[in-house]
Design an enzyme around this catalytic site. Structure first.
Site, PDB file in Angstrom:
ATOM      1  N   HIS A 172       0.821  -1.205   0.125  1.00 48.08           N
ATOM      2  CA  HIS A 172      -0.035   0.037  -0.111  1.00 48.08           C
ATOM      3  C   HIS A 172       0.768   1.154   0.113  1.00 48.08           C
ATOM      4  O   HIS A 172       0.401   2.334  -0.242  1.00 48.08           O
ATOM      5  CB  HIS A 172      -1.045   0.024   1.240  1.00 48.08           C
ATOM      6  CG  HIS A 172      -2.206   0.685   0.904  1.00 48.08           C
ATOM      7  ND1 HIS A 172      -2.570   1.694  -0.122  1.00 48.08           N
ATOM      8  CD2 HIS A 172      -3.279   0.707   1.606  1.00 48.08           C
ATOM      9  CE1 HIS A 172      -3.541   1.990   0.093  1.00 48.08           C
ATOM     10  NE2 HIS A 172      -4.165   1.585   1.004  1.00 48.08           N
ATOM     11  N   ASP A 205      -2.540   1.930  -4.642  1.00 48.74           N
ATOM     12  CA  ASP A 205      -3.592   2.199  -3.946  1.00 48.74           C
ATOM     13  C   ASP A 205      -4.654   1.275  -4.219  1.00 48.74           C
ATOM     14  O   ASP A 205      -4.765   0.398  -5.126  1.00 48.74           O
ATOM     15  CB  ASP A 205      -4.208   3.620  -4.668  1.00 48.74           C
ATOM     16  CG  ASP A 205      -3.580   4.826  -4.475  1.00 48.74           C
ATOM     17  OD1 ASP A 205      -2.754   4.698  -3.253  1.00 48.74           O
ATOM     18  OD2 ASP A 205      -3.437   5.727  -5.189  1.00 48.74           O
TER      19      ASP A 205
END
Length: 576
Positions: free
Chosen positions: A546, A550
């Protein structure tokens, strides 16, 4: 004059070794460099060769006993000299043995044996992958004095993710081994010297003679009187646990052991012998498939499996004779590993370290989709037999998933990218190098299909089959296990529906494929509208970093892969 056989240096931090098995007994004739005893340390099982030709006059350290480096294990000479070995005639007064701790001096003398450097062809540690700068010697396949051919494997080397063999660059005799087992060497370092034995300095001239009294470090100096007469058991009274073998003299004591563990089956490594014990396999009933009929680890595993398979067979007639017996609960055979502790092998230690580092490095999330692969199932049913006959490879679901994933990586390159927060950069590779996780008996390995984006389903199927087979057989090279940009792991092959795989650093994502199951699903039929039908369903899970990716991008990537597989538009490649 009798010659002592000392315990050689077994690595920088190794100070002692345990005698696991005597390959020769008192009275046996041996040649120069012929293995005479197996010795185990914390991380290696190795053989100690004879420094001279002659007859074994005495064995000073019995099996399962520990000796310090430099300690005398045995005495070799002419049978007529049986009574003239100074170190061994003395142990009758056993108190004198420990009192002679001139042990440290001989310890230094033993390693000093190879002082004169041999001249010949150098065996160097080859490049083991793009980012690999060193390797650890896990096992020497040959010993000093052994004759080797060109390209014959002589040593096993381990890196972070691969165990590989280094072949001999020339034919000749191993004159010197520079890097002992369990020691690390840089790429390009000299591991051994190969040449003409006539040009080599004598390997162990004075060293064996020096450790006269070092038999003392291990109480097993007791067995000394064996060669002279078995009547000296009284001196063996010190360690009660050793008294039995000592009294009987090693020859008779070891004979039953060899007979029970590997009768007439030739050399069996301690690892194989231990594995046979754990699995309850009689070595005498196993036919070896190794060189010269040697029993290998896989032979034991196969024999253990074969022993389990026939077990239900005898129960069948009994069940036929008595109907109620059929309903009895299946017998569960507990593993031989219950209640034991074993050494963490190198590969498992590396996997543990890398998995922990991955979780500590990346901010990992897992996104999941459920896909309907019924159309792929129908396509496979039509073409898989002809495909197997034509290409020699199996057409599983994995090549289809791999192609869809690689196409997705081309559209969403961030999934294929690498982040470096220290340098503040994101690197987008110019190609898709696909890692395929392979379950082996040594642990999980990830061989890489280079330039997977250039392959179709057929090419991927052949590459996957070839790499998986060679990985399980330990035949892949270091370069084939490095350089991946994205990984697929098929945890569904063992029946798992869903998992959250850990990213293979420095990659940024990994795709997991679950087990295929039939489930009633609501589908849209052009004529009937929404109906319930039995479909072939599978979960796909994408673990992603992450820090770089995204959630929306991960979802779009998975949605693309799902749509590509459900459409199953692969027929043109197979002519349908």
């Amino acid at each position: 004059m009798p010659t002592n056989v000392p315990l050689p240096a077994l690595g920088e931090s190794v100070t002692e070794g345990t005698v696991s098995r005597w390959l020769k007994q008192v009275g046996d004739t041996v040649e120069v460099d012929e293995p005479i005893v197996e010795v185990s340390t914390d991380k290696v099982d190795t053989e100690v060769p004879s420094p001279v030709a002659g007859t074994i006059l005495e064995i000073l350290v019995p099996e399962d006993e520990t000796a310090d480096v430099g300690a005398t294990l045995a005495v070799i000479g002419d049978p007529s000299e049986a009574g003239s070995a100074p170190q061994q005639a003395a142990p009758a007064p056993q108190a004198a043995a420990p009192a002679a701790p001139a042990a440290p001096a001989p310890q230094a003398a033993a390693p000093a044996a190879p002082a004169a450097a041999a001249t010949g062809v150098e065996v160097t540690l080859p490049a083991l992958g793009e980012s690999v700068t060193e390797g650890t010697i896990s096992r020497w396949l040959k010993a000093v004095g052994d004759t080797v051919e060109v390209d014959e494997p002589i040593v096993e080397v381990s890196t972070d993710k691969v165990d590989t063999e280094v072949p001999s660059p020339a034919a000749g005799t191993i004159l010197e081994i520079r890097v002992p087992e369990d020691e690390t060497a840089d790429v390009g370092a000299v591991l051994a010297i190969i040449g003409d034995p006539n040009s080599a300095a004598p390997a162990a001239p004075a060293a064996p003679a020096a450790p006269a009294t070092p038999a003392a470090p291990a109480t097993p100096a007791v067995p000394a009187p064996q060669a002279a007469a078995p009547a000296a058991p009284a001196a063996a009274a010190a360690p009660a646990s050793v008294s039995a073998p000592a009294n009987a003299a090693p020859a008779p004591a070891a004979a039953p052991r060899r007979a029970s563990e590997a009768p007439e089956s030739g050399y069996v490594t301690p690892l194989v012998r231990k594995l046979a014990q754990q699995n309850g396999v009689d070595l005498g009933s196993v036919t070896g498939t190794g060189v010269g009929g040697r029993i290998r680890k896989q032979d034991i595993l196969d024999a253990a499996e074969a022993a389990k398979a026939p077990a239900p067979a005898p129960a069948a007639p009994a069940a036929a004779a008595s109907a109620p017996a059929q309903k009895s609960a299946p017998k569960v055979e507990p593993s031989a590993k219950r209640g034991t502790t074993e050494k963490l092998n190198r590969l498992r230690a590396v996997i543990a370290k890398r998995m922990t580092e991955s979780l500590q490095t990346a901010a990992q999330l897992t996104a999941t989709v459920e896909i309907d692969v019924t159309n792929i199932t129908k396509l496979r049913a039509k073409v898989k037999d002809a495909f197997k006959a034509r290409e020699g490879a199996s057409l599983s679901y994995l090549p289809f998933i791999s192609l869809a994933a690689v196409e997705g990586l081309k559209q969403f390159p961030v999934i294929n990218a690498e982040i470096d927060t220290t340098a503040g950069t994101i690197t987008y590779p110019a190609a898709e190098h696909l890692g395929i996780a392979v379950d082996t008996d040594r642990g999980l390995l990830v061989p890489v299909i280079k330039d997977a984006g250039d392959l179709n389903v057929t090419g991927l199927a052949k590459k996957i089959g070839d790499l998986a087979a060679r990985t399980r057989a330990n035949k892949v090279g270091p370069d084939e296990l490095t350089g991946g940009t994205f990984t697929i792991t098929n945890y569904g092959s063992a029946g798992t529906l869903f998992d959250t795989p850990i990213i293979n650093q420095p990659q940024s994502a990994i795709l997991g494929t679950g087990a295929l199951v039939k489930r009633p699903m609501v589908i849209k039929d052009p004529a009937l509208g929404e109906v319930i039908a039995v479909r072939d369903m599978m979960y796909l899970s994408l673990t992603y970093d992450h820090r770089l990716i995204d959630g929306a991008v991960a979802a779009r990537f998975l949605s693309f892969v799902k749509a590509r597989l459900e459409e199953a538009d692969f027929g043109a490649e197979f002519g349908i």
